[in-house]
Write an enzyme that holds these catalytic residues in place. Structure first.
Site, short mmCIF file in Angstrom:
data_model
loop_
_atom_site.label_atom_id
_atom_site.label_comp_id
_atom_site.label_asym_id
_atom_site.label_seq_id
_atom_site.Cartn_x
_atom_site.Cartn_y
_atom_site.Cartn_z
CD GLU A 157 -3.15 -0.91 2.02
OE1 GLU A 157 -2.81 -0.24 3.15
OE2 GLU A 157 -4.20 -1.50 1.98
CD GLU A 316 -3.99 -5.74 3.08
OE1 GLU A 316 -4.88 -5.10 3.61
OE2 GLU A 316 -2.73 -5.56 2.89
#
Ligand code: GLA
Length: 671
Positions: A157, A316
């Site tokens: 991320e 995720e």
């Protein structure tokens, strides 16, 4: 770009990926054996390993300790579980930050952040880049040929916690970026409009990041800094990906965080997408949003846009509550399966979670996981196992694509960033809120939408929506114009096409980019008061925005029916070339928008995958070389009768004419 998602989990077979982030370093080795046994029980076939393992893998600069990771990967391999292996560059260890304190990021008001959490580095730090590259080389050399490893997970991320950085190294890198973009200071001064407020630059060294100042900072400087910050992180990705690609042919990805359209978007994923071998995304529900599953659908559609329609991987999501919202609300019965299946319906070739086993210490110890603190005699574990079974039963859909999409919504990152800058006519105008409003209306109507950029080829779409596309490049304007000329139906909302690539007002009446295509000209904005609505006669009502304008060649479909603007056009339609261009000068309230969307869909000849279903019953079609499937996700509290036939894969039942889908349940029908 290979864009392959399939066969990662089980080469040679169509198998959807199922698993999550696996952080065995948080547990004694005895637990690892229980982990793999439970993974097999649940049907897990892919786990992401070593994302936050830097401190354990490199205890001292240049000294690597891989023994424990060797044992983890060997154990997973022995048990047939494949690995998405991280290069571990996401979280520099304390020794690194203590040794290179200048690598720590600096906020806009000059505060240098400390370490003690994660991602504490400036992306322009040469020390960070050098040491992260060396770590990547060491990991790639060690594991490129390990039989468990099927994919590289670069970093994690990007930009989640450390971007943008306003330090001196960032300032120097920003100047280099600007010199590449503008070549001369004259061009930069022109682009930034520095005649305003005595901001003319005479030397490149005078230029700074948009650090905190006493009043509004130059908007183009802010916009360029956002572009630069995204590119700077992308350079980090590219350098590490190049090291991995030089040592193996495995696909390389990094997990995007298009996880909630309401949160800020620190990088331009459209530009990043071109650098990925496959697109992977993380998604978290905003628990208190009563229609968060519609937001999920939108983010999944956007992710498919970044993937250019190819299958992508849900890297995720959560089995239940997260830990970082004000009130972290647990998922209700069946919600886990519905959420995962929404992603799969919308193009994901797998469903992965953060994380495998709930942590017992650290800042995320209250985040749900596949194995909760309470162990296996829990609702979450039972639902995880059920999801594993369902994904296995629909494995044949792997590699197929979302089909029959005839409506596009435009989503340019620059338009979003620029629309979020300060000193605009109303704080209530939001590119994201308006985008969601339109997506929601189509979602409720059973219509799947693709997200595209204004410069993309739109010729396959009957209808295209431009919601608050405030900044519009010349190339985007030309593309949209050509789209309508060739017969496309385009809807442009208020506060679209107002500025150019430099965020300068396009001349003439608003919206300067589109007055001829739309056949309207707006002379003044009249933003509404907070919570105020404006009546549009029988048509309905609007919120947020109104404006004084004139319809030229356009036909007025709705006019303001009260107040100073009474009689002025609010919604118009213009014939332009072979197409139609609608203008919507206010934010239509939900019911009004639903009626308008039904009308424009009818006019464009677009119908849902399954007609006549109540709002809240989500249907999406995927098709591939081995079949075509309709996904049905019933978010409502009532059972629903769906007119489909074929084989329902979750239950294995034949469906003759119609299928009853119970409240809260999912079904996948092969035609
Ligand atoms: C992000 C991160 C994960 C974890 C989750 C928690 O997605 O990538 O490491 O922190 O958030 O929701």
């Amino acid at each position: 770009m290979h864009r392959l998602t399939s066969k990662l989990a089980d080469p040679g077979h169509r198998t959807l990926a199922f698993g999550g982030d696996y952080n065995p370093e948080q547990w004694p080795e005895s637990v690892w054996h229980e982990d793999v046994a439970l993974m097999k029980q649940a049907g897990v076939n892919l786990v992401s390993v070593a994302i936050f393992s830097w401190a354990l893998l490199e205890p001292k600069e240049g000294v690597y300790e891989f023994d424990w990771l060797d044992r983890v990967l060997d154990l997973l391999h022995t048990n047939g579980i494949r690995v998405d292996l991280a290069n571990a560059s996401a979280s520099p260890p304390p020794w690194f930050s203590a040794k290179y304190p200048q690598s720590l990021p600096v906020t806009t008001d000059g505060v240098r952040l400390s370490y003690g959490s994660r991602q504490a580095f400036c992306s322009s730090s040469q020390d960070y880049r050098r040491v992260a590259a060396a770590l990547t080389v060491a990991i790639a050399d060690r594991y490129a040929t390990h039989p468990a490893v099927v994919m590289w997970h670069v970093h994690n991320e990007y930009g989640c916690h450390n971007q943008p950085c306003f330090c001196d190294a960032s300032a120097a890198a920003f100047r280099v970026w600007l010199q590449r973009r503008y070549t001369t200071l004259d061009e930069l001064n022109e682009a930034w409009g520095t005649a305003f407020w005595s901001q003319h630059y005479y030397d490149w060294d005078e230029i700074l990041p948009p650090r905190m100042s006493g009043a509004q900072i130059n908007p183009t400087q802010q916009l360029d800094f956002a572009r630069f910050s995204s590119d700077e992180l992308l350079d980090c990705f590219k350098a590490e990906a190049q090291i991995l690609r030089a040592r193996s042919s495995l696909p390389v990805t990094t997990n995007f965080m298009g996880y909630n359209m309401g949160l800020s978007q620190p990088v331009d994923y459209w530009r990043w997408a071109a650098e990925m071998d496959l697109i992977s995304n993380d998604h978290y529900l905003i628990a208190e949003d009563p229609e968060n599953y519609q937001d999920l659908a939108m983010v999944a559609d956007l992710t498919r846009g970044w993937a250019d329609g190819a299958p992508w991987l849900l890297m995720e999501h959560s089995t239940s509550a997260v830990n970082w919202q004000p009130r972290n609300i647990a998922k209700i019965d069946g919600e886990l399966l519905r959420n995962s299946m929404q992603h799969v319906a919308r193009g994901a070739d797998g469903a992965m979670f953060f994380q495998w086993r709930a942590s017992k210490s650290g800042g995320e110890k209250f985040h749900s996981a596949m194995v909760p603190h309470g162990g296996t005699d829990t609702k979450v574990w039972r639902e995880v196992c059920e999801l594993g079974r369902v994904l296995h039963s629909i494995g044949e859909i792997t590699d197929s694509r979302v089909a029959d999409v005839e409506v596009a919504i435009l989503h340019d990152t620059d338009a979003r960033w620029a629309s979020e800058l300060d000193s605009h006519p109303s704080v209530d105008v939001s590119n994201i809120a308006e985008t969601r409003h339109w997506h929601n209306a189509f979602w409720r109507a059973g219509i799947t939408t693709d997200f595209r950029r204004s410069t993309d080829d739109l010729s396959s779409y009957r209808l295209t929506i431009a919601p608050v596309q405030y900044l519009m490049t010349d190339a985007g304007v030309a593309n949209l114009r050509g789209y309508v000329e060739q017969g496309g139906h385009l809807v442009v909302t208020y506060f679209s096409g107002i500025t150019d690539v430099n965020d300068h007002i396009r001349p003439g009446r608003y919206p300067g980019a589109f007055t001829d295509v739309l056949g309207v000209g707006i002379e003044e904005f009249f933003p509404l008061h907070s919570g105020e609505t404006v009546a549009l006669g029988n048509f309905g009502s609007g919120r947020v925005w109104s404006e004084r304008g004139r319809a030229g060649t356009a036909e007025t479909l709705a006019a303001y029916s009260e107040g100073d603007l009474c009689g002025a056009p609010a919604v118009t339609r213009n014939t332009f070339g072979a197409g139609l261009a609608y203008y919507v000068g206010t934010s239509l309230d939900a019911d009004t928008l639903a009626g308008f969307v039904a009308a424009i869909l009818g006019r464009a000849g677009v119908a849902p995958v399954v007609a006549g279903l109540p709002a809240g019953v989500e249907t999406v079609r995927r098709s591939g070389d081995n079949g075509s499937w309709t996904f049905i996700i019933n978010h409502t509290r009532d059972e629903v009768e769906v007119p489909v036939s074929g084989v329902e894969l979750v239950s294995g039942a034949d469906v003759a004419k119609s299928l009853t889908v119970q409240a809260g349940k999912v079904a996948v029908v092969r035609h």
